[in-house]
Design an enzyme around this catalytic site. Sequence first.
Site, PDB file in Angstrom:
ATOM      1  N   PRO A   1      -3.076  -3.598   1.877  1.00 48.63           N
ATOM      2  CA  PRO A   1      -3.114  -4.139   3.096  1.00 48.63           C
ATOM      3  C   PRO A   1      -1.618  -4.117   3.794  1.00 48.63           C
ATOM      4  O   PRO A   1      -0.576  -4.377   3.154  1.00 48.63           O
ATOM      5  CB  PRO A   1      -3.438  -5.639   2.773  1.00 48.63           C
ATOM      6  CG  PRO A   1      -3.200  -5.632   1.158  1.00 48.63           C
ATOM      7  CD  PRO A   1      -3.316  -4.290   0.549  1.00 48.63           C
ATOM      8  N   ASN A   2      -1.669  -4.047   5.417  1.00 50.08           N
ATOM      9  CA  ASN A   2      -0.468  -4.033   6.128  1.00 50.08           C
ATOM     10  C   ASN A   2       0.210  -2.945   6.079  1.00 50.08           C
ATOM     11  O   ASN A   2       1.268  -2.851   7.022  1.00 50.08           O
ATOM     12  CB  ASN A   2       0.320  -5.428   5.811  1.00 50.08           C
ATOM     13  CG  ASN A   2      -0.631  -6.677   6.042  1.00 50.08           C
ATOM     14  OD1 ASN A   2      -1.120  -6.979   7.013  1.00 50.08           O
ATOM     15  ND2 ASN A   2      -0.647  -7.281   4.865  1.00 50.08           N
TER      16      ASN A   2
ATOM     17  N   TYR B   1      11.154  -1.843   4.791  1.00 48.81           N
ATOM     18  CA  TYR B   1      10.306  -0.808   4.655  1.00 48.81           C
ATOM     19  C   TYR B   1      10.557   0.482   5.325  1.00 48.81           C
ATOM     20  O   TYR B   1       9.864   1.398   5.358  1.00 48.81           O
ATOM     21  CB  TYR B   1       8.898  -1.471   5.086  1.00 48.81           C
ATOM     22  CG  TYR B   1       8.448  -2.684   4.446  1.00 48.81           C
ATOM     23  CD1 TYR B   1       8.104  -2.702   3.183  1.00 48.81           C
ATOM     24  CD2 TYR B   1       8.193  -3.523   5.358  1.00 48.81           C
ATOM     25  CE1 TYR B   1       7.511  -3.833   2.709  1.00 48.81           C
ATOM     26  CE2 TYR B   1       7.816  -5.047   4.764  1.00 48.81           C
ATOM     27  CZ  TYR B   1       7.388  -5.010   3.413  1.00 48.81           C
ATOM     28  OH  TYR B   1       7.041  -6.239   2.604  1.00 48.81           O
TER      29      TYR B   1
ATOM     30  N   ASN C   1       0.340   2.217  -3.902  1.00 52.32           N
ATOM     31  CA  ASN C   1       1.142   1.019  -3.243  1.00 52.32           C
ATOM     32  C   ASN C   1       0.170  -0.105  -3.050  1.00 52.32           C
ATOM     33  O   ASN C   1      -0.685  -0.073  -1.941  1.00 52.32           O
ATOM     34  CB  ASN C   1       1.821   1.480  -1.982  1.00 52.32           C
ATOM     35  CG  ASN C   1       2.712   0.540  -1.396  1.00 52.32           C
ATOM     36  OD1 ASN C   1       2.650  -0.604  -2.135  1.00 52.32           O
ATOM     37  ND2 ASN C   1       3.672   0.549  -0.643  1.00 52.32           N
TER      38      ASN C   1
ATOM     39  N   GLU D   1       2.952   3.510  -9.520  1.00 56.47           N
ATOM     40  CA  GLU D   1       3.036   2.421  -8.789  1.00 56.47           C
ATOM     41  C   GLU D   1       4.181   2.787  -7.825  1.00 56.47           C
ATOM     42  O   GLU D   1       5.360   2.984  -8.263  1.00 56.47           O
ATOM     43  CB  GLU D   1       3.373   1.253  -9.370  1.00 56.47           C
ATOM     44  CG  GLU D   1       3.580   0.120  -8.620  1.00 56.47           C
ATOM     45  CD  GLU D   1       3.631  -1.097  -9.518  1.00 56.47           C
ATOM     46  OE1 GLU D   1       4.246  -1.113 -10.700  1.00 56.47           O
ATOM     47  OE2 GLU D   1       3.437  -2.483  -8.955  1.00 56.47           O
TER      48      GLU D   1
ATOM     49  N   HIS E   1       6.650   1.441  -4.354  1.00 56.13           N
ATOM     50  CA  HIS E   1       6.853   0.335  -3.293  1.00 56.13           C
ATOM     51  C   HIS E   1       8.043   0.918  -2.365  1.00 56.13           C
ATOM     52  O   HIS E   1       8.929   1.357  -2.782  1.00 56.13           O
ATOM     53  CB  HIS E   1       7.309  -0.878  -3.720  1.00 56.13           C
ATOM     54  CG  HIS E   1       6.221  -1.702  -4.674  1.00 56.13           C
ATOM     55  ND1 HIS E   1       4.895  -2.055  -4.145  1.00 56.13           N
ATOM     56  CD2 HIS E   1       5.882  -1.843  -5.930  1.00 56.13           C
ATOM     57  CE1 HIS E   1       4.138  -2.501  -5.125  1.00 56.13           C
ATOM     58  NE2 HIS E   1       4.702  -2.418  -6.386  1.00 56.13           N
TER      59      HIS E   1
ATOM     60  N   ARG F   1      13.370  -9.480  -4.097  1.00 53.58           N
ATOM     61  CA  ARG F   1      12.759 -10.235  -3.070  1.00 53.58           C
ATOM     62  C   ARG F   1      12.206 -11.577  -3.683  1.00 53.58           C
ATOM     63  O   ARG F   1      12.874 -12.140  -4.615  1.00 53.58           O
ATOM     64  CB  ARG F   1      11.917  -9.408  -2.220  1.00 53.58           C
ATOM     65  CG  ARG F   1      12.303  -8.071  -1.754  1.00 53.58           C
ATOM     66  CD  ARG F   1      11.348  -7.285  -1.165  1.00 53.58           C
ATOM     67  NE  ARG F   1      11.041  -8.082   0.171  1.00 53.58           N
ATOM     68  CZ  ARG F   1       9.706  -7.764   0.761  1.00 53.58           C
ATOM     69  NH1 ARG F   1       9.130  -6.695   0.535  1.00 53.58           N
ATOM     70  NH2 ARG F   1       9.399  -8.709   2.087  1.00 53.58           N
TER      71      ARG F   1
HETATM   72  C1  DQA Z   1       5.430  -3.494  -0.870  1.00 55.16           C
HETATM   73  C2  DQA Z   1       6.030  -4.790  -1.073  1.00 55.16           C
HETATM   74  C3  DQA Z   1       4.822  -5.805  -1.312  1.00 55.16           C
HETATM   75  O1  DQA Z   1       5.561  -7.012  -1.822  1.00 55.16           O
HETATM   76  C4  DQA Z   1       4.522  -6.272   0.215  1.00 55.16           C
HETATM   77  O2  DQA Z   1       3.554  -7.204   0.123  1.00 55.16           O
HETATM   78  C5  DQA Z   1       3.946  -5.035   0.861  1.00 55.16           C
HETATM   79  C6  DQA Z   1       4.749  -3.782   0.519  1.00 55.16           C
HETATM   80  C7  DQA Z   1       6.173  -2.407  -0.448  1.00 55.16           C
HETATM   81  O3  DQA Z   1       6.021  -1.398  -0.351  1.00 55.16           O
HETATM   82  O4  DQA Z   1       7.564  -2.603  -0.560  1.00 55.16           O
HETATM   83  O5  DQA Z   1       3.171  -5.115   1.686  1.00 55.16           O
HETATM   84  O6  DQA Z   1       4.363  -3.100  -1.513  1.00 55.16           O
END
Ligand code: DQA
Length: 144
Positions: free
Chosen positions: A10-11, A23, A74, A98, A100, A107
Amino acid sequence: MKKILIINGPNLNMLGKRDPKQYGSMTLSDIEQLCRVTAEEYGFEIDFRQSNYEGEIVEWIQKALGQFDALIINGAAYTHTSLAIRDALELLKVPIIEVHLSQPKEREEFRHFSYIERLATETISGHKEQSYVMALKKLNDIIN
Ligand code: DQA
């Protein structure tokens, strides 16, 4: 040709508008393009997806059984909350990387725990879009 499924949670469809310090400034479609160029170098075929829905991600993982040689995921916020995605991942017999963009462990505390981490062959975090490139490189070492 080895087939790799890349799932984005998500997002991540909002990359480019999210905090660039965490990001980076690439959009998800830029990242997909970067993955395609890298995958071509290693002779991988990739299927690159994004969903804002936990159940859809669970179904993608279930349907990936026997269809792919590896998974890059991710999980975004679901990384820290989704037992359902974790249980689906447990079904897979192929390497899971995995990724990120940011470094969640440096964080807020609510980002420190990952449901995916223990099932992953490797976790690559904190290198912005390069985390995906590094994941493909890792898979090249493992499965090619
Ligand atoms: C994320 C890190 C997560 O904590 C966050 O909720 C994201 C992006 C990253 O790619 O750094 O949406 O997965």
